[in-house]
Enzyme design. Structure first.
Site, PDB file in Angstrom:
ATOM      1  CB  THR A  51      91.269 -10.711  43.391  1.00 14.06           C
ATOM      2  OG1 THR A  51      90.670  -9.669  44.195  1.00 14.06           O
ATOM      3  CG2 THR A  51      92.533 -10.215  42.734  1.00 14.06           C
ATOM      4  CG  ASP A  52      86.120 -14.346  45.609  1.00 13.24           C
ATOM      5  OD1 ASP A  52      85.642 -15.494  45.508  1.00 13.24           O
ATOM      6  OD2 ASP A  52      85.476 -13.381  46.076  1.00 13.24           O
ATOM      7  CE1 TYR A  53      85.994  -8.913  52.003  1.00 12.00           C
ATOM      8  CE2 TYR A  53      84.209  -8.177  50.593  1.00 12.00           C
ATOM      9  CZ  TYR A  53      84.941  -8.062  51.749  1.00 12.00           C
ATOM     10  OH  TYR A  53      84.623  -7.097  52.652  1.00 12.00           O
ATOM     11  CG  ASN A  54      91.400  -9.831  51.984  1.00  5.99           C
ATOM     12  OD1 ASN A  54      91.980  -8.753  51.835  1.00  5.99           O
ATOM     13  ND2 ASN A  54      91.759 -10.726  52.890  1.00  5.99           N
TER      14      ASN A  54
END
Ligand code: GLC
Length: 702
Positions: free
Chosen positions: A261-264
């Site tokens: 995933t991307d950040y968070n």
């Protein structure tokens, strides 16, 4: 290493741990690494911490070695950590931003930058880079256009492929190679309003005709990982979107690597108001075959419960962990957990003279000469020059995503020109213009643009004009009948109408560690600029998004006497500077356009030939562009599409012949199911120096 055997020994907690990525700050309080986001200190237990599978970023070889050693000493099965980071356009030696690279129309430059980036980054033990960004970018309000390769899908494909190959070469096991993580799947470069993280709303037709091409090129080049985007795609956040991440990415595009995933962004599916809570987000993430969750802890907190509730299967977890362990094994980490990290090499290789010289050399082809009236450039050595503007003494030429770049070691424009022995002075650009006398100067050189921290992630802009403190000097110089040249430092197309009266405008973007030395090479005439724009420069904000490969519509503005056509009553439809545009110190003339035949079938190809004469006494490169229009087709198609280009070196006062071979492949398009379609009928073949000045010949596919 037999990863099936390792997998069979792992506990569920150990498997879940592999699916987590956290910043190094969980282990090293004052880590020097740059993190592009708020550090979410989730309540990881010590046991969980020592089971995570990968680390986001690492400051240097010392940090990596200490962290890995500490981790392994606490790991039951000694499964090594994998270190990933954003190595976007260099590690310690910083190269031109990707948007600048694309203006070279020379993807070897991207390959070479990726090569050196990989070699330097690996001295700190980094194994994966979150690069290239394969998002198509059409809206200059979006700060991350600096990280892309412009508005054309064909050029994007070539640069993404070259960059992946530069990082990975033929085997990621070998020293000096990084695994590449393509991003951001999908459509992240098309946020409404150019507002970062905003809604993306595109048809599957638009996706398959344009936006998928960069990701597909990266997958076909063998990229090991894919990152899901922050945005929703067709109404479902990418990180929990099974249709996108499984049906399209894995089944249709045949991607079988690791997804992250991307950040968070997994947890943010709750903020999107599609996941109910972290448990639901974890369930949907697993069903979308997302293997690693970056920073947030939906997986860590709820996978066990989801399995116990029978909502997800342990087989899904095993498959995800197998892909992660396979990547670590392909990188050789089980045998070599420190992944070639070396304090000595870090000191000797990173930002070494050879790399810096390469950075200077590769920057040459990325600059775009937008205007050069009266041959203001190259500078004459006897000229008295006054420098004005905010970037005269500026060192920060690396651009966004250059956190190891040591800007303070860079040289300013003023220093670079002084070292040329030029008679150059500067004045305080914040003063009133009347306080600065111009009489004794032959040339006013304005260093204008935007600061490096004005572009990049979370740096969208609603207005792309230069501020008055900058533009006033161009007007003042022209009002005083002085020659004035502008050097632009920027990470996106800007509105240049306020400075268009300058005699010369040189677009230099953010060229990295040796920016101003490379710029001096061009100003002094040692290098002949040859770059061409890969994003349209608008006349004003109201035109945005503006890009060359648009559709005809039913009422195109072809006849300015017809009021009921598609146009602005207060502005022309055209760009100030169009896609593919760029000048040179040479003068190139296109002539003798000819085609081998005007009928093409699936069995034959057509050759388009053109002579390019360099009618000057300066050797130079020219980028010859081939565009094609599908005259009539079952669905709307762009008025033209770049299908090929050739960059050739033409000695002064000589002529070279360029031949483009046109095949069926150049005449196909993708429909809304992702299928390649070719339809018989007429096609317009267009060749020229940019997307506007084109010679055209009609052919027919029978
Ligand atoms: C950022 C970016 C992404 C980057 C990741 C890790 O938010 O969107 O491109 O790779 O987080 O830094």
């Amino acid at each position: 290493m037999d990863i099936k055997q390792i997998l069979s020994k792992m506990s569920l907690d150990e498997k879940i741990g592999q699916m987590m990525q956290i910043p190094p700050n969980y282990f090293i309080e004052n880590s020097t690494v740059e993190i592009a986001g708020n550090i979410y200190y989730s309540k990881l237990t010590s046991d969980q911490k020592f089971k995570v599978g990968s680390i986001l970023g690492v400051g240097n070889s010392d940090e990596m070695e200490k962290l890995q050693r500490n981790y392994l000493s606490n790991s039951r099965l000694k499964i090594p950590l994998l270190f990933m980071a954003d190595i976007i356009h260099g590690y310690e030696t910083i190269f031109p931003i990707p948007l600048a690279q694309s203006c070279s129309f020379n993807d070897n430059i991207a390959f070479n930058i990726a090569r050196i980036s990989a070699i330097e980054a690996q001295t700190a033990g980094i194994g994966v880079t979150f690069s290239p960004m394969a998002d198509l970018t059409r809206d200059p309000r979006w700060g991350r256009v600096m990280e892309g390769y412009g508005e054309d899908p064909y050029l994007l494909e070539r640069f993404v492929k070259a960059t992946v190959q530069g990082y990975q070469q033929d085997d990621i096991l070998k020293e000096g190679n990084l695994a590449s993580c393509i991003k951001h799947f999908a459509g992240y470069g098309a946020p409404i309003g150019g507002l970062d993280y905003n809604t993306v709303d595109m048809s599957l037709l638009e996706f398959y005709q344009n936006y998928v091409k960069g990701y597909k090129a990266g997958i076909n080049a063998g990229a090991q990982m894919m990152m899901s985007a922050f945005n929703a795609f067709n109404g479902v956040p990418a990180s929990i979107n099974k249709e996108l991440m499984v049906d399209i990415l894995r089944d249709k595009l045949n991607f079988n690597g690791v997804t992250i995933t991307d950040y968070n962004s997994l947890k943010e599916s709750i903020t999107h108001r599609v996941a109910i809570n972290k448990k639901h987000a974890a369930e949907l993430g697993i069903k979308a075959m997302i293997d690693i969750e970056m920073v947030s802890t939906c997986y860590a907190d709820f996978i066990k419960e989801l399995i116990n509730d029978g909502i997800i299967n342990i087989s899904d977890i095993n498959n995800a962990v197998f892909r992660i362990l396979k990547l670590k094994n392909d990188l050789g980490l089980f045998e070599n957990p420190y992944n070639y990290t070396s304090k000595l090499k870090e000191k000797e290789i990173n930002r070494c003279e050879a790399h810096l010289q390469k950075a200077r050399e590769l920057a040459h082809e990325c600059m775009v000469l937008l205007k050069n009236d009266n041959n203001t450039f190259p500078i004459k050595t006897n000229q008295k020059i006054l420098l004005l503007g905010p970037f005269v003494n500026e060192y920060r030429t690396n651009g966004a995503w250059s956190w190891r770049g040591n800007n303070h070691k860079n040289r300013s424009l003023y220093e670079s020109l002084k070292l040329e022995g030029l008679q150059v002075e500067y004045a305080d650009y914040t003063e009133q213009t009347s306080t600065v006398k111009l009489d004794k100067y032959d040339l006013i050189l304005c260093a204008l643009g935007e600061y490096e921290n004005e572009s990049g992630e979370a740096k969208s802009k609603s207005d792309l004009h230069l501020n008055y403190d900058q533009t006033k000097w161009v007007k003042y110089a022209k009002d005083n009948h002085k020659k004035v040249a502008v050097i632009l430092y920027n990470g996106r197309p800007l509105i240049l109408t306020d400075i268009i009266n300058a005699d010369t405008i040189l677009e230099t973007w953010f060229l990295g560690s040796k920016a101003n030395e490379a710029i001096a090479d061009v100003l002094m005439g040692r290098v002949n600029p040859c770059g061409k724009l890969t994003m349209s420069f608008p006349l004003n904000m109201g035109q945005i998004p503006i890009y060359y490969n648009h559709f005809s519509t039913g009422r195109p503005r072809v006849n300015s006497n017809d009021p009921f056509t598609s146009y602005y009553i207060d502005c022309d439809n055209s760009a100030l500077f169009p896609f593919g545009y760029g000048l040179s110190y040479s003068t190139f003339v296109y002539k003798n356009h000819k085609i081998s035949n005007t009928v093409i079938t699936e069995k034959n190809t057509i050759n388009y030939q053109v002579d390019i004469e360099n009618k000057s006494n300066i050797d130079g490169y020219e980028i010859v562009q081939l565009y094609i229009q599908d005259v009539v087709s079952n669905i709307t198609r762009p008025i033209k599409e770049l299908k090929n280009y050739k960059k050739l070196f033409i000695e002064k006062n000589t002529t070279k012949t360029v031949t483009f071979e046109i095949s069926l492949r150049d005449l196909t398009y993708t429909n809304n199911k992702g299928q390649q379609i070719v339809e018989k009928g007429e096609f317009l073949i267009m060749v020229g120096p940019n997307s506007i000045d084109l010679h055209q010949i009609m052919i027919e596919l029978q």
